[in-house]
Design a protein around this motif. Structure first.
Motif, mmCIF file in Angstrom:
data_model
loop_
_atom_site.group_PDB
_atom_site.id
_atom_site.type_symbol
_atom_site.label_atom_id
_atom_site.label_comp_id
_atom_site.label_asym_id
_atom_site.label_seq_id
_atom_site.Cartn_x
_atom_site.Cartn_y
_atom_site.Cartn_z
ATOM 1 N N THR A 75 -33.890 88.105 96.141
ATOM 2 C CA THR A 75 -33.297 88.746 94.968
ATOM 3 C C THR A 75 -31.907 88.235 94.629
ATOM 4 O O THR A 75 -31.347 88.640 93.619
ATOM 5 C CB THR A 75 -33.206 90.267 95.173
ATOM 6 O OG1 THR A 75 -32.395 90.538 96.307
ATOM 7 C CG2 THR A 75 -34.588 90.870 95.346
ATOM 8 N N SER A 76 -31.345 87.374 95.450
ATOM 9 C CA SER A 76 -30.002 86.869 95.191
ATOM 10 C C SER A 76 -30.021 85.925 93.992
ATOM 11 O O SER A 76 -30.713 84.918 94.004
ATOM 12 C CB SER A 76 -29.475 86.122 96.418
ATOM 13 O OG SER A 76 -28.279 85.462 96.092
ATOM 14 N N GLU A 110 -14.443 77.784 101.633
ATOM 15 C CA GLU A 110 -14.780 79.195 101.895
ATOM 16 C C GLU A 110 -13.933 79.706 103.062
ATOM 17 O O GLU A 110 -13.954 79.146 104.150
ATOM 18 C CB GLU A 110 -16.270 79.327 102.215
ATOM 19 C CG GLU A 110 -16.721 80.734 102.488
ATOM 20 C CD GLU A 110 -16.513 81.670 101.302
ATOM 21 O OE1 GLU A 110 -16.149 82.828 101.555
ATOM 22 O OE2 GLU A 110 -16.709 81.248 100.142
ATOM 23 N N PRO A 111 -13.175 80.807 102.868
ATOM 24 C CA PRO A 111 -12.269 81.274 103.914
ATOM 25 C C PRO A 111 -12.982 81.927 105.116
ATOM 26 O O PRO A 111 -12.557 81.766 106.242
ATOM 27 C CB PRO A 111 -11.381 82.296 103.203
ATOM 28 C CG PRO A 111 -12.177 82.737 102.019
ATOM 29 C CD PRO A 111 -13.049 81.584 101.637
ATOM 30 N N ALA A 149 -18.033 84.902 101.659
ATOM 31 C CA ALA A 149 -17.474 86.248 101.808
ATOM 32 C C ALA A 149 -18.013 87.195 100.746
ATOM 33 O O ALA A 149 -18.164 88.385 100.984
ATOM 34 C CB ALA A 149 -15.951 86.185 101.743
ATOM 35 N N GLY A 150 -18.347 86.674 99.571
ATOM 36 C CA GLY A 150 -18.880 87.504 98.494
ATOM 37 C C GLY A 150 -20.384 87.695 98.570
ATOM 38 O O GLY A 150 -20.970 88.333 97.704
#
Length: 164
Positions: A75-76, A110-111, A149-150
């Protein structure tokens, strides 16, 4: 029963029957015999009855986590957009495949990426250009997904991929 050669045998047997009628085995002896009998002739339970609450709980949690990850994958919107793009970078090395779903610059920037283990249907991988045959189209491939992270997927590493 009457015997002519031993006239008092009937009398002795009758006395024995009368004397034995009043004798009772202690309860613990009967319990021990019944326990030994049931242990010797016990029927094996099916595998699902031998599992306890802890094992069934762990299996349920594992199944729930698998369904949640599969739901996230299916679903992403980020992943479905990446799957339909033809510019996904696929590298295959020693039977394992690395699929960059975003640019290497974005992945490196990406952190706090997270690594999530999952299983990916082989039909989903066919959209990325990996081989799928009718014989193995229903199989699932073990994968590790790098997630930003998101929650957006950045890359996939397929660890149990075989090309046959």
């Amino acid at each position: 029963m009457h015997h002519d050669d031993t006239p008092d045998l009937d009398l002795q047997l009758a006395q024995l029957r009368t004397g034995m009628a009043g004798i009772d085995t202690p309860r613990y002896v009967e319990q021990a015999l019944m326990h030994a009998f049931s242990a010797q002739f016990a029927q094996r339970q099916p595998w699902y009855r031998r599992l306890g609450l802890l094992e069934w709980s762990a299996a349920g949690i594992g199944a729930l986590a698998s369904v949640a990850v599969a739901g996230l994958l299916l679903t992403s919107p980020h992943l479905s957009n990446r799957l339909h793009e033809s510019n996904a970078l696929v590298r295959i090395d020693n039977g394992a495949a690395f699929i960059a779903l975003d640019s290497f610059e974005r992945i490196e920037a990406e952190p706090a990426p997270r690594l999530v283990e999952t299983e990916v249907p082989r039909t989903m991988l066919a959209a990325l250009g990996l081989p799928a045959t009718p014989e193995n189209a229903g199989d699932a491939v073990r994968a590790e997904m790098l997630v930003g992270a998101g929650g957006e997927p950045l890359a996939l590493r397929l660890s149990s991929l075989s090309f046959n």
